[in-house]
Scaffold this motif. Structure first.
Motif, PDB file in Angstrom:
ATOM      1  N   TRP A 152       0.818  -1.218   0.000  1.00  0.00           N
ATOM      2  CA  TRP A 152       0.000   0.000   0.000  1.00  0.00           C
ATOM      3  C   TRP A 152       0.849   1.264   0.000  1.00  0.00           C
ATOM      4  CZ3 TRP A 152      -5.562   0.327   1.769  1.00  0.00           C
ATOM      5  CH2 TRP A 152      -6.196  -0.923   1.661  1.00  0.00           C
ATOM      6  N   ARG A 189      -9.235 -11.796  -1.301  1.00  0.00           N
ATOM      7  CA  ARG A 189      -7.805 -12.056  -1.456  1.00  0.00           C
ATOM      8  C   ARG A 189      -7.667 -13.558  -1.577  1.00  0.00           C
ATOM      9  NH1 ARG A 189      -3.264  -9.310   2.093  1.00  0.00           N
ATOM     10  NH2 ARG A 189      -2.621  -8.171   0.249  1.00  0.00           N
ATOM     11  N   GLU A 247      -5.806 -10.346  -5.686  1.00  0.00           N
ATOM     12  CA  GLU A 247      -6.897  -9.581  -5.060  1.00  0.00           C
ATOM     13  C   GLU A 247      -7.940  -9.228  -6.103  1.00  0.00           C
ATOM     14  OE1 GLU A 247      -5.850  -6.148  -2.604  1.00  0.00           O
ATOM     15  OE2 GLU A 247      -3.941  -7.107  -2.149  1.00  0.00           O
ATOM     16  N   VAL A 348       1.798  -7.096   0.632  1.00  0.00           N
ATOM     17  CA  VAL A 348       0.372  -7.247   0.982  1.00  0.00           C
ATOM     18  C   VAL A 348      -0.528  -6.536  -0.009  1.00  0.00           C
ATOM     19  CG1 VAL A 348       0.666  -7.617   3.449  1.00  0.00           C
ATOM     20  CG2 VAL A 348       0.538  -5.288   2.569  1.00  0.00           C
TER      21      VAL A 348
END
Ligand SMILES: Nc1ncnc2c1ncn2[C@@H]1O[C@H](COP(=O)(O)OP(=O)(O)O)[C@@H](O)[C@H]1O
Ligand SMILES: [Mg+2]
Length: 348
Positions: A152, A189, A247, A348
């Protein structure tokens, strides 16, 4: 005795659990441990049949070590050659070609010249850029995010062109993409292991970090889950990743793939929760063992560099045998097959 090694950074729970899980299988010819490595001699075998890589995206020394290990016959999860070559924008383009739904995405020139370059280095660049055309194609709201990022970092949610330019002005010399925001109702996810197994995890990116993996999900339409599973496999097979998360943001029943270059995905029990953690530890342990059992030992002879991208090193001897056979058939000579992975800790 074949060794499976785990290479990791700051993460605590997954690497140890993986080593324990493999050793608990008590296989007569396989043992797992943390990788130990110091100065690496060129072309020296690593001593490992399989290495599970959780950190080389952050540590160039480890990436160099892993490529050398692959050269000497170690099976590396994930393939360090392909991971080095890959980027998210290419992934979106590939998904489009594969028929997997992705939001409209545009690759943007750097806001600032990369270090050591000047406006003279940029003479091929259209100026001014067709911002109107770009905004029309993508639409607002949109996400401005690095073409090669993770965790992110440097991700901006922008609702109009003023917000876009404010955000773009902060991106320095990063290479960014602008992507249409999916107004999602569901979000998943998926762990994808060995290009075979998919574990779909309902996820809510709007919640605080430790509550994002949804513990009490609603029932989803089976055809939605079937499509998510199929698309996740399609992407990972095309990309050649053996350990990845894909995702999907789902708008009006259509799962849009928005992030699928996570070759060291988050697997911390404190973030993914007990059930998902057990699944990923078991699945990676089984894959590492399967690959160790298939491991043929170090390969001798010359190699074709491009074949490493496919994870199938070809010896010179094998390539010339193919060439002779083809010549005998008066068919065109086929040489080695060439077909066609940054974060602190897991991506992530
Ligand atoms: N096109 C998009 N539509 C909706 N949400 C998005 C989109 N792109 C990114 N996001 C949100 O931003 C988060 C981070 O973006 P992502 O592409 O996953 O980058 P990273 O690799 O840094 O995790 C996503 O988990 C999602 O919540
Ligand atoms: Mg992400």
């Amino acid at each position: 005795m074949k060794k499976i090694g785990v290479l990791y950074g700051m993460e605590n729970t997954f690497p140890g659990a993986l080593v324990e899980r493999i050793n608990a299988m008590k296989l007569p010819d396989i043992v797992a441990e943390s990788v130990q490595v110091g100065g690496v001699h060129e072309a020296a075998p690593s001593g490992y049949a399989v290495i599970v890589d959780r950190i080389s995206h952050d540590i160039p020394f480890y990436r160099g070590f892993l490529k050398n290990a692959a050269l000497t016959g170690t099976i590396v999860i994930n393939n360090p050659f392909w991971w080095s070559a890959d980027d998210k924008f290419f992934n979106y383009a590939l998904a489009r070609k594969l028929g997997v739904a992705v939001p409209h995405t545009v690759l943007l020139p750097h806001k600032q010249y990369p270090a050591g370059t000047t406006d003279r280095s940029m003479r091929n660049l259209e100026y001014p850029l067709d911002w109107k055309g770009i905004f029309e194609y993508v639409g607002f709201p949109a996400f401005l995010k690095p073409f090669d990022g993770g965790g992110w970092r440097d991700v901006y949610h922008v609702h109009n062109w003023e917000q876009f330019f404010q955000a773009y002005d902060q991106t320095g010399d990063l290479c960014m993409t602008l992507q249409s925001a999916v107004k999602f109702q569901e979000y998943f996810r998926c762990y994808v292991i060995n290009q075979k197994k998919v574990h779909i995890m309902p996820y809510d990116p709007r919640r605080p970090f430790h509550e994002r993996y949804v513990k009490d999900p609603p029932t989803y339409p089976p055809e939605l889950l079937t499509r998510v599973e199929r698309d996740a496999l399609t992407l990972c097979r095309a990309l050649g990743y053996d350990l990845n998360t894909v995702e999907f943001a789902v708008e009006d029943g259509v799962p849009y793939a928005i992030d699928f270059m996570n070759p060291a995905p988050d697997a911390d029990v404190h973030s993914v929760g007990e059930t998902n953690f057990r699944w990923i530890v078991d699945a990676v342990a089984e894959m590492a063992v399967e690959k160790a059992q298939q491991h043929a030992g170090t390969t001798a002879g010359g190699f074709v560099w491009s074949s490493f991208l496919s994870g199938k090193p070809v010896t010179k001897a094998a390539a010339s045998t193919t060439a002779k056979k083809s010549a005998a058939k008066k068919a065109p000579v086929k040489t080695a097959a060439s077909k066609s992975t940054k974060n602190p800790g897991p991506s992530v």
